[in-house]
Design an enzyme around this catalytic site. Sequence first.
Site, PDB file in Angstrom:
ATOM      1  N   GLU A   1      90.765 -22.699  57.814  1.00 42.49           N
ATOM      2  CA  GLU A   1      89.433 -22.175  58.288  1.00 42.49           C
ATOM      3  C   GLU A   1      88.149 -22.188  57.188  1.00 42.49           C
ATOM      4  O   GLU A   1      88.471 -22.076  56.184  1.00 42.49           O
ATOM      5  CB  GLU A   1      89.652 -20.816  58.349  1.00 42.49           C
ATOM      6  CG  GLU A   1      88.654 -19.958  59.574  1.00 42.49           C
ATOM      7  CD  GLU A   1      88.996 -18.761  59.827  1.00 42.49           C
ATOM      8  OE1 GLU A   1      88.499 -18.075  60.924  1.00 42.49           O
ATOM      9  OE2 GLU A   1      89.780 -17.929  59.112  1.00 42.49           O
TER      10      GLU A   1
ATOM     11  N   LYS B   1      88.379   2.413  56.924  1.00 43.80           N
ATOM     12  CA  LYS B   1      87.614   1.788  55.532  1.00 43.80           C
ATOM     13  C   LYS B   1      86.841   0.435  55.952  1.00 43.80           C
ATOM     14  O   LYS B   1      87.482  -0.423  56.138  1.00 43.80           O
ATOM     15  CB  LYS B   1      89.094   1.559  54.652  1.00 43.80           C
ATOM     16  CG  LYS B   1      88.818   1.481  53.336  1.00 43.80           C
ATOM     17  CD  LYS B   1      87.814   0.202  52.642  1.00 43.80           C
ATOM     18  CE  LYS B   1      88.532  -0.999  52.686  1.00 43.80           C
ATOM     19  NZ  LYS B   1      87.503  -1.982  52.101  1.00 43.80           N
TER      20      LYS B   1
ATOM     21  N   GLU C   1      94.435  -8.441  63.474  1.00 46.63           N
ATOM     22  CA  GLU C   1      93.629  -9.690  63.968  1.00 46.63           C
ATOM     23  C   GLU C   1      93.370 -10.358  62.836  1.00 46.63           C
ATOM     24  O   GLU C   1      92.553  -9.987  62.003  1.00 46.63           O
ATOM     25  CB  GLU C   1      92.427  -9.113  64.860  1.00 46.63           C
ATOM     26  CG  GLU C   1      91.720 -10.080  65.767  1.00 46.63           C
ATOM     27  CD  GLU C   1      90.526 -10.590  64.922  1.00 46.63           C
ATOM     28  OE1 GLU C   1      90.839 -12.040  64.297  1.00 46.63           O
ATOM     29  OE2 GLU C   1      89.595  -9.961  64.869  1.00 46.63           O
TER      30      GLU C   1
ATOM     31  N   CYS D   1      85.579 -15.365  63.183  1.00 45.26           N
ATOM     32  CA  CYS D   1      87.013 -15.572  63.440  1.00 45.26           C
ATOM     33  C   CYS D   1      87.555 -16.484  64.660  1.00 45.26           C
ATOM     34  O   CYS D   1      88.661 -17.165  64.903  1.00 45.26           O
ATOM     35  CB  CYS D   1      88.024 -14.377  63.379  1.00 45.26           C
ATOM     36  SG  CYS D   1      87.572 -13.200  64.927  1.00 45.26           S
TER      37      CYS D   1
END
Length: 513
Positions: free
Chosen positions: A414, A206, A284, A318
């Site tokens: 972040e 997906k 992750e 990331c």
Amino acid sequence: MSAVCAPTTRRLLRLALAGPPAAMQRHHSLDVSAPLLRTQGYVDGRWVSAASAFPVLDPATGQEIARVADCGPAEAKRAVDAAYEAFHSWKRFTAKERSVLLRKWFDLMTLHKEDLAKLITFECGKPMSESLGEVAYSASFLEWFSEEARRVYGDIVPSPARDRRILLLKQPVGVSSIITPWNFPSAMITRKVGAALAAGCTVVVKPAEDTPLSALALAELADQAGIPAGVFNVVPCSREKTPSVGEVLCTDPLVAKISFTGSTATGKVLLKLAADTVKKASMELGGHAPFIVFDSADVDKAVGGAMASKFRNSGQTCVCSNRFLVQSGIHDRFVEKLGRAMDAELRLGHGSEPDTTQGPLINARAAEKVVHQISDAVSRGATVLKGGRRRDGSFMEPTLLTDVTTDMLCTREETFGPLLPVIRFDSEDEALAIANASNVGLAGYLYSQDTSQIWRVAEALEVGMVGVNEALLSAAEGAFGGVKQSGLGREGSKCGIEEYLEVKYMCLGGLQV
């Protein structure tokens, strides 16, 4: 998905991208070979349509570049069923047979690297040079796991009884749901799928709603490589249908494993969905990487590392550095050289333009988040040395902040954008306390020429990956993953294939020995 991976609605995106900067006024069209520009889902070796379609937009211009089948739970279920059926034959392929097919897939990716890179640039926004780098990185996982497929070894364990033998067998877990983000729309698929297929698993992918074209191009090349029907399936869908499709992929009893890259918040939701059927899971998730520069560092190398780590994909990775901790003795020299490097090396523009180093952020909300963090920092005493402004659409000027403190938003969450905040520190212990004051721990970086300090700090950092005098640490051979709330499991390396294997203990008794 990812810390800024939850896109805005398409309506808001169109509004925010209206009136692009002058460099974007020129028309940019996506020109790739017809077989690779696929807009249907790929299920059981066939291209399938859906009742409706959703638009894929160029984030630099807001222009529609394709309309893709908006698959729903019915198509997702068909893909799971097809993968389950195919698993019974795929797991019986020899490791060498699977290896050969993965290698063919790798060769085809390499052959079509230019077209694959164009797809990434137009749907994701990154410059072509970075997109070509991603294609090479993406293909490297198929090459690596084509080789690792033949190295899935079990064990023979010495038995405590003379008439028994103990064997530990490695077997594929089964159907795996692969849910990927938009910021690396090709590499995040192959890093997971390469390992899964090498182990003997089948998959349903997906892709992120912003970037389905790269996933569908990979499906076309998998088909050309001879990957059997049902082994690799792709179910693209809009933001609106993502929850229902995700629910199928995380709850269907035929699915044995889920692998997700994205935000910590979304990962927790998926883990809860998978819990009822106790699925194996790899996650992750979000990062908040510290980048520590000690007085002993080579300042020029540290500046180069900061540029590479922070501004790759306009800060939308990331593992890009989020908090820059610079020791007092070299703080001013580091900041001065960094500012000069930003002026000399960074250029905003459409990713297809040859001199562009900084593309747009993925959508308006991503730019708004960066602006909000800058505003918060300035209100608390930070100084803007470079940039600081949002351009038209989702373009954001690369921004350098000094006089940054740990109570500012940019040091507590972040960013996922081209914002570089510098915190001055005095001692090693102070730097470690700041670096480890986070509930996530994906990557961390340090620059030092003191060998003892390197060992102390690398071992003390609460992260899954440490770059020592190196800012670009990702490689197929390396174990990628984090600690704390940055995730579960590892991808790439010899560890990556283990995530798709179960260990079966076989006790062979009654032997006449």
